[in-house]
Design an enzyme around this catalytic site. Structure first.
Site, mmCIF file in Angstrom:
data_model
loop_
_atom_site.group_PDB
_atom_site.id
_atom_site.type_symbol
_atom_site.label_atom_id
_atom_site.label_comp_id
_atom_site.label_asym_id
_atom_site.label_seq_id
_atom_site.Cartn_x
_atom_site.Cartn_y
_atom_site.Cartn_z
ATOM 1 N N LYS A 276 62.243 76.763 -80.386
ATOM 2 C CA LYS A 276 61.629 75.722 -79.556
ATOM 3 C C LYS A 276 60.582 76.336 -78.633
ATOM 4 C CE LYS A 276 62.759 72.510 -75.729
ATOM 5 N NZ LYS A 276 63.806 71.785 -74.979
ATOM 6 N N LYS A 288 61.650 64.623 -64.970
ATOM 7 C CA LYS A 288 62.784 65.357 -64.392
ATOM 8 C C LYS A 288 62.692 65.320 -62.870
ATOM 9 C CE LYS A 288 63.416 68.927 -67.958
ATOM 10 N NZ LYS A 288 64.784 68.518 -68.329
ATOM 11 N N ASP A 299 61.083 76.878 -71.106
ATOM 12 C CA ASP A 299 61.556 76.020 -72.196
ATOM 13 C C ASP A 299 61.004 76.447 -73.568
ATOM 14 O OD1 ASP A 299 63.340 74.024 -72.804
ATOM 15 O OD2 ASP A 299 61.903 72.383 -72.556
ATOM 16 N N ASP A 358 62.566 63.046 -72.286
ATOM 17 C CA ASP A 358 62.997 64.386 -71.881
ATOM 18 C C ASP A 358 63.851 65.057 -72.968
ATOM 19 O OD1 ASP A 358 63.199 66.589 -70.285
ATOM 20 O OD2 ASP A 358 64.712 65.736 -68.927
ATOM 21 N N GLU A 360 62.926 66.129 -75.735
ATOM 22 C CA GLU A 360 61.743 66.407 -76.551
ATOM 23 C C GLU A 360 61.923 67.565 -77.514
ATOM 24 O OE1 GLU A 360 62.293 67.720 -73.704
ATOM 25 O OE2 GLU A 360 61.726 69.805 -74.068
ATOM 26 N N ARG A 362 64.300 68.447 -79.465
ATOM 27 C CA ARG A 362 64.808 68.083 -80.792
ATOM 28 C C ARG A 362 63.744 67.411 -81.646
ATOM 29 N NH1 ARG A 362 69.494 64.672 -77.986
ATOM 30 N NH2 ARG A 362 69.064 66.268 -76.421
HETATM 31 N N1 BES Z 1 64.691 71.739 -71.743
HETATM 32 C C1 BES Z 1 65.690 70.797 -71.435
HETATM 33 C C2 BES Z 1 67.086 71.396 -71.385
HETATM 34 C C3 BES Z 1 67.344 72.399 -70.295
HETATM 35 C C4 BES Z 1 67.866 71.986 -69.084
HETATM 36 C C5 BES Z 1 67.118 73.737 -70.510
HETATM 37 C C6 BES Z 1 68.125 72.912 -68.089
HETATM 38 C C7 BES Z 1 67.374 74.665 -69.513
HETATM 39 C C8 BES Z 1 67.880 74.258 -68.308
HETATM 40 C C9 BES Z 1 65.695 69.686 -72.475
HETATM 41 O O1 BES Z 1 64.463 69.363 -73.012
HETATM 42 C C10 BES Z 1 66.194 68.450 -71.803
HETATM 43 O O2 BES Z 1 65.536 67.976 -70.925
HETATM 44 N N2 BES Z 1 67.359 67.959 -72.227
HETATM 45 C C11 BES Z 1 67.928 66.807 -71.646
HETATM 46 C C12 BES Z 1 68.449 65.930 -72.747
HETATM 47 C C13 BES Z 1 68.823 64.553 -72.305
HETATM 48 C C14 BES Z 1 67.601 63.788 -71.856
HETATM 49 C C15 BES Z 1 69.480 63.850 -73.459
HETATM 50 C C16 BES Z 1 69.036 67.253 -70.712
HETATM 51 O O3 BES Z 1 69.691 68.246 -70.994
HETATM 52 O O4 BES Z 1 69.196 66.635 -69.678
HETATM 53 ZN ZN ZN Z 2 63.050 70.852 -73.001
HETATM 54 MN MN MN Z 3 63.438 67.948 -71.824
#
Ligand code: BES
Ligand code: ZN
Ligand code: MN
Length: 508
Positions: A276, A288, A299, A358, A360, A362
């Site tokens: 990713k 966020k 990320d 968010d 994204e 996947r």
């Molecule tokens: N990049 C984030 C996940 C992340 C969070 C990595 C904290 C490192 C530290 C990912 O893109 C994300 O935002 N995931 C969301 C998914 C949700 C919207 C289903 C999450 O984990 O909140």
């Molecule tokens: Zn992310």
């Molecule tokens: Mn995200």
């Protein structure tokens, strides 16, 4: 870069800023005393040393027979666990940097005995020590100009950065060959891990998708791999609807990079590594919260780990065909950005309802996975991604989540984690979870509601592997970046490189 050499010269003849003498706890009373007496050092110092792995003590060597101003005694515990050697090597690196040492001699005269004790070879111990010292000596200072101090009249501007320039590993004659080979591998692996850290540490304004492609090109040049970069027009032509949707709010175009390492001999297998590469994740329209958003420059840690792993694998000459796939973009809000509720068509043709912009990672991985399978028919496919905060809730900051549809493969990755110190813990991808990512309007939904956030993310990815029987997804959201106040250095960790190199080396 630190120059690393292995020598059999006597300790007395070696000149350096710091001589490191590791001792197992039980040796402190005998062997260490003998060594100290031979060199004319004060044995009283040994009383203050407990020999616990990583515990250390600086001794000044004035009046002794050594050509070094100080000695660092480092404990090895009982010198039987490689984890203890790793701990000691970290502690050596930290001491060396706080003492501003440029030349370091590491006394490994007992390496053959340590090897017997741990069940490792001399080569792999030497590799481990060199890797850990170089990894521990890393610092990210390229963005410090020193100008601010100059203006205020403090110092002369940017101080010539004091870093470890030379590491000499001292072994007995019988270990020179193996230790030299091991040290060479240690340098390759540490450099690859530190490269991944550099990429992670670069902020969003200095590393965009095109910069990731450039980093891959540069790495390929160093390691002799092939590289291909698809630009935005080509990505559109391919129909990578996931990557394009995430990129919609951005002012920088996306890239899709393929790094291809082929061994000289007929490869044992083809392995696809997908990383990713979100260079900054604001969340998009599903923005966020401000707190901690800056950390989302990390990320793209999956992409960084893939670049580092392929560089190391190529330089080590592993007998596998390894192909890296890196979809890269930032995830930004804006008038043109994708909106919650949008339905997109991915590269595979599968349609996705984007409930939350968010989620994204996947979306871009879906395209890359489908592309990798279609064009390379790999024997195994692994994706690495900072995919979910939920994975941090489940496993914390030092362990990655492992998801796989193949028990044997999962076991091999788990074992590589234990060996390398980059640990993974498996979570289920059972059918029950499919329910959570059903969509009313599209083939699949990109979020799974409240529970099991890291599992539903994995289940989403699974839709895009077209029934492949050897797939693993590694969620590195926790261990890829260490935050302020932790025990380890703040910033990128390079997590995944050591793990994957270990896995690939043990390929059967
Ligand atoms: N990049 C984030 C996940 C992340 C969070 C990595 C904290 C490192 C530290 C990912 O893109 C994300 O935002 N995931 C969301 C998914 C949700 C919207 C289903 C999450 O984990 O909140
Ligand atoms: Zn992310
Ligand atoms: Mn995200």
């Amino acid at each position: 870069m630190t120059k690393v050499t292995v020598t059999k010269s006597s300790l007395k003849s070696l000149r350096s800023g710091l001589l490191v003498m590791p001792f197992a706890a039980k040796e402190l009373k005998k062997d260490a005393v003998k060594t100290f007496e031979t060199f004319g050092l004060d044995v009283a110092a040994l009383k203050d040393c407990n020999g616990k792995a990583g515990d250390s003590l600086v001794v000044y060597s004035g009046g002794s027979k050594l050509k070094t101003p100080r000695i660092l005694l480092v404990g090895l515990g009982n010198a039987s666990k490689i984890e203890d050697f790793r701990k000691s090597a970290f502690s050596i690196a930290h001491q060396a940097s706080s003492l501003k040492v440029q030349n370091l001699v590491l006394d490994c005269s007992s390496i053959a005995a340590w090897a017997r004790n741990t069940g490792e070879s001399v080569g792999s111990l030497s590799e481990l020590l060199v890797d850990a010292v170089l990894y521990g000596s890393y610092s990210f200072d390229r963005l410090k100009s020193g100008k601010a101090e100059k203006k205020r009249g403090k110092g002369k501007g940017r101080e010539e950065k004091i870093r470890l320039r030379e590491l000499k590993v001292r072994v007995n004659a019988g270990s020179v060959k193996e230790a030299t080979e091991g040290a060479g591998r240690g340098v390759i692996i540490a450099d690859a891990r530190n490269l991944a850290r550099d990429l992670v540490n670069l902020p969003g304004n200095l590393l965009n998708a095109e910069d990731i492609a450039d980093a891959a090109r540069k790495s390929a040049e160093k390691s002799g791999c092939k590289v291909r970069v698809f630009d935005k027009a080509e990505i559109e032509k391919l129909g990578m609807g996931g990557l394009l949707a995430v990129n919609k709010g951005s002012h920088s175009p996306p890239t899709f990079t393929i790094l291809d390492y082929e061994p000289e001999s007929e490869p044992v297998a083809t392995v696809a590594l997908v990383g990713k590469g979100v260079t900054f994740d604001s969340g998009g329209i599903s923005l966020k919260p401000a707190n901690g958003m800056d950390e989302m420059k990390s990320d793209m840690a999956g992409a960084a780990a893939v670049i580092g792993t392929i560089e190391a694998a190529a330089l080590l000459g592993l007998p596998l065909h390894i192909v890296g796939f890196i979809p890269a973009t930032d995830n930004m809000p804006g008038g043109a950005a994708q909106k919650p509720g949008d339905v997109i068509t991915t590269y595979s043709g599968i349609t996705v309802e984007v409930g939350n912009t968010d989620a994204e990672g996947r979306l871009i991985l879906a395209d890359a996975l489908a592309y990798a399978l279609k064009h390379y028919s790999p024997d195994a496919v692994i994706d690495l991604a900072t995919l979910t905060g939920a994975c941090i809730v489940a496993l914390g900051y030092s362990v990655a989540g492992l998801f796989s549809n193949n028990d044997r493969f999962a076991r091999e990755i788990y074992d590589a984690g234990k060996r390398s110190g980059e640990k993974v813990w498996r979570m289920p991808v059972w059918e029950e979870y499919d329910e959570l990512i059903k969509s009313e309007v599209a083939d699949v939904h990109n979020t799974g509601g409240k529970g099991a956030g890291s599992i539903t993310a994995a289940k989403f990815l699974e839709k895009f592997i077209e029934g492949h029987k050897t797939w693993a997804h590694i969620d590195i959201a926790g261990p890829s970046f260490s935050t302020k106040g932790g025990k380890t250095k703040q910033g990128g960790t390079g997590f995944g490189v050591r793990l994957l190199v270990d896995l690939l080396r043990a390929w059967r």
